[in-house]
Scaffold this active site. Structure first.
Site, mmCIF file in Angstrom:
data_model
loop_
_atom_site.group_PDB
_atom_site.id
_atom_site.type_symbol
_atom_site.label_atom_id
_atom_site.label_comp_id
_atom_site.label_asym_id
_atom_site.label_seq_id
_atom_site.Cartn_x
_atom_site.Cartn_y
_atom_site.Cartn_z
ATOM 1 N N LYS A 1 34.162 86.095 26.118
ATOM 2 C CA LYS A 1 34.313 84.866 26.845
ATOM 3 C C LYS A 1 33.630 83.685 26.508
ATOM 4 O O LYS A 1 32.505 83.577 26.375
ATOM 5 C CB LYS A 1 33.943 85.189 28.376
ATOM 6 C CG LYS A 1 34.844 86.021 29.090
ATOM 7 C CD LYS A 1 34.258 86.023 30.616
ATOM 8 C CE LYS A 1 35.495 86.733 31.363
ATOM 9 N NZ LYS A 1 34.913 87.047 32.724
ATOM 10 N N GLY B 1 22.790 91.023 25.211
ATOM 11 C CA GLY B 1 23.877 91.781 25.530
ATOM 12 C C GLY B 1 24.575 92.747 24.556
ATOM 13 O O GLY B 1 23.959 93.750 23.642
ATOM 14 N N GLY C 1 19.786 88.839 29.384
ATOM 15 C CA GLY C 1 19.732 87.455 30.006
ATOM 16 C C GLY C 1 18.911 86.457 29.533
ATOM 17 O O GLY C 1 19.008 85.284 29.596
ATOM 18 N N ARG D 1 12.341 100.031 25.031
ATOM 19 C CA ARG D 1 11.494 99.331 25.749
ATOM 20 C C ARG D 1 9.817 99.634 26.012
ATOM 21 O O ARG D 1 9.173 98.984 25.970
ATOM 22 C CB ARG D 1 11.903 99.075 27.240
ATOM 23 C CG ARG D 1 13.046 98.170 27.136
ATOM 24 C CD ARG D 1 13.857 97.890 28.400
ATOM 25 N NE ARG D 1 14.874 96.739 28.208
ATOM 26 C CZ ARG D 1 15.736 96.710 29.364
ATOM 27 N NH1 ARG D 1 15.713 97.401 30.228
ATOM 28 N NH2 ARG D 1 16.488 95.496 29.120
HETATM 29 P P1 AMP Z 1 29.909 89.523 25.688
HETATM 30 O O1 AMP Z 1 29.557 90.326 26.651
HETATM 31 O O2 AMP Z 1 30.577 88.357 26.026
HETATM 32 O O3 AMP Z 1 29.161 89.256 24.420
HETATM 33 O O4 AMP Z 1 31.293 90.334 25.332
HETATM 34 C C1 AMP Z 1 31.072 91.590 24.696
HETATM 35 C C2 AMP Z 1 32.548 92.211 24.699
HETATM 36 O O5 AMP Z 1 33.657 91.392 24.111
HETATM 37 C C3 AMP Z 1 32.747 93.697 24.048
HETATM 38 O O6 AMP Z 1 32.845 94.695 25.123
HETATM 39 C C4 AMP Z 1 33.869 93.615 23.173
HETATM 40 O O7 AMP Z 1 34.723 94.724 23.267
HETATM 41 C C5 AMP Z 1 34.521 92.279 23.623
HETATM 42 N N1 AMP Z 1 35.563 91.846 22.760
HETATM 43 C C6 AMP Z 1 35.370 91.523 21.364
HETATM 44 N N2 AMP Z 1 36.337 90.973 20.749
HETATM 45 C C7 AMP Z 1 37.283 91.153 21.643
HETATM 46 C C8 AMP Z 1 38.984 90.683 21.647
HETATM 47 N N3 AMP Z 1 39.352 90.376 20.534
HETATM 48 N N4 AMP Z 1 39.681 91.136 22.862
HETATM 49 C C9 AMP Z 1 38.879 91.614 23.833
HETATM 50 N N5 AMP Z 1 37.703 91.914 23.913
HETATM 51 C C10 AMP Z 1 36.877 91.696 22.964
#
Ligand code: AMP
Length: 395
Positions: free
Chosen positions: A197, A353, A376, A35
């Protein structure tokens, strides 16, 4: 869009909102300087014009004045990176800060104390913002990471500058990169959404369906879509309350002519652990007791093909549990494909993220067109929201 290049800063004091919210270790050393490095071009341009810089930032989440969150800890790192001495004042408003700003000479840099030592900062307090505004002649916002917050230093302060306000180089680059994906990007445009998610990405999906030709849904998020289509997903992560939504998204995508690509196969593990037993299975036939943790080889090959055809690529979210070495392959292979497509002339933007963490971990940051500095703020931009920090400059 007014940027700092529209000004000559000779004998002017630039009040710059930077994002120096950097990670520190327990010896108060900066462990990731990205940064600060990103803020350098704007600061150097102002100094080269013959102006001076008053830098303001927050650091961490202090509750009142707390020494461990003082920006004094980062002074020497900022000096090393900028190659210029930095004057630090342990206030951001008040007599000392005013005095230090008044005494500032062309070519000098003043770093103010942590803005969040005052709760007025996050409250967007007008009086506090006005006090800040008194310190400089021209306001520059170069902090994308906080542009989605209507805080005193990111948004409210801008109203006291009328014409004398602009985007810094970094913020301008962020805005342009997002625009390239969302508005002006060469077709085919591809968005890759991964991560854990559906719920955290749903607004993004809905917003980008109007802008993209291809959508890859990967990572943990994909299993909600697979289950929605009748697949057996074993113990894979799934948001059961989003199943109807997943079906609605697929229908919307079809109506809008967006090609959706969901993994065909997956690496299934019998535990959520790097030491688990694994097998490659069809994504819709995961045995009970097993969970999908990474994209399988057929999926990777298919995604690669889509990436290589695309001229504009947005990547948000990993394809697997990349933090565990054995489940990082899908994410790495996707990064490789995006790097290759970029080399062949595609524009690629990585943001939001964990994809940024993955890109850095695997060394792709110089092989894609742009890596966003704001988590964010990036996600809210992709959701189609106007960020208050950006609107305040445009007003
Ligand atoms: P996000 O913050 O929604 O971008 O999610 C990122 C997280 O998703 C990372 O920590 C990954 O470990 C997790 N992730 C990716 N694929 C999977 C999966 N198949 N099962 C569980 N967690 C996952």
């Amino acid at each position: 869009m007014k940027t700092l290049n529209d000004f000559n800063f000779k004998n002017k004091k630039a009040l710059i909102r930077v994002d120096f919210n950097v990670p520190l270790n327990d010896r108060f050393e900066v462990t990731d300087t990205t940064r600060i490095v990103s803020a350098k071009p704007s600061i150097i341009k102002i100094l080269e014009d013959g102006g001076s810089c008053i830098l303001m930032s927050h650091l961490g989440r202090p509750k009142g004045i707390q020494d461990q969150f003082s920006l004094k800890h980062i002074v020497s790192t900022v000096e090393d990176i900028l190659g210029v001495g930095v004057i630090f004042v342990n206030q951001c408003v008040g007599e000392k800060a005013q005095q230090a700003a008044a005494n500032l000479q062309p070519g000098q840099i003043l770093l103010l104390e942590n803005l969040r030592f005052h709760q007025e900062e996050e409250a967007g307090d007008e009086i506090f913002a006005k006090q800040l505004s008194k310190l400089g002649d021209i306001y520059i916002n170069d902090a994308f990471g906080t542009a989605h917050r209507a805080h005193a230093s990111t948004t409210i302060v801008a109203k006291f500058f009328e014409e004398n306000k602009a985007f810094g180089n970094l913020l301008a680059k962020e805005i342009e990169s997002i625009k390239k994906v969302m508005e002006t990007g060469e077709k085919p445009v591809l968005a890759i959404l991964g991560g854990a998610k559906v719920s955290s990405k749903i607004t993004i999906i809905e917003n980008i369906l109007d802008k993209v030709n291809h959508l890859i849904i990967g990572g943990g998020m994909a299993f909600t879509f697979v289950k929605a289509q009748g697949g057996k997903i074993g113990n894979s992560i799934c948001e059961d309350d989003k199943i109807d939504l997943a079906l609605a998204i697929l229908k919307q995508a079809k109506d809008k002519g967006v090609q959706v690509h969901i993994p065909i196969d997956t690496i299934a593990a019998d535990a959520f652990s790097n030491d688990a037993n694994t097998q490659t299975v069809a994504i819709n036939a995961i045995p009970d007791g097993w969970e999908g943790v990474d994209a399988g080889p057929k999926s990777i090959a298919q995604f690669r093909e889509v990436v290589m055809q695309s001229k504009t690529i947005l990547w948000n979210g990993p394809l697997g549990v990349f933090e565990m070495e054995r489940f990082a392959q899908g994410t790495i292979e996707l990064g490789n494909a995006i790097a290759e497509a970029t080399k062949n002339g595609a524009f690629s933007l990585v943001g939001g993220g964990d994809s940024v963490a993955a890109v850095k971990q695997f060394g792709f940051q110089d092989k894609v067109s742009y890596v966003s500095t704001g988590g964010g703020a990036m996600l809210e931009s992709l959701e189609g929201k106007t960020l208050p920090g950006i609107a305040a400059i445009l007003e």
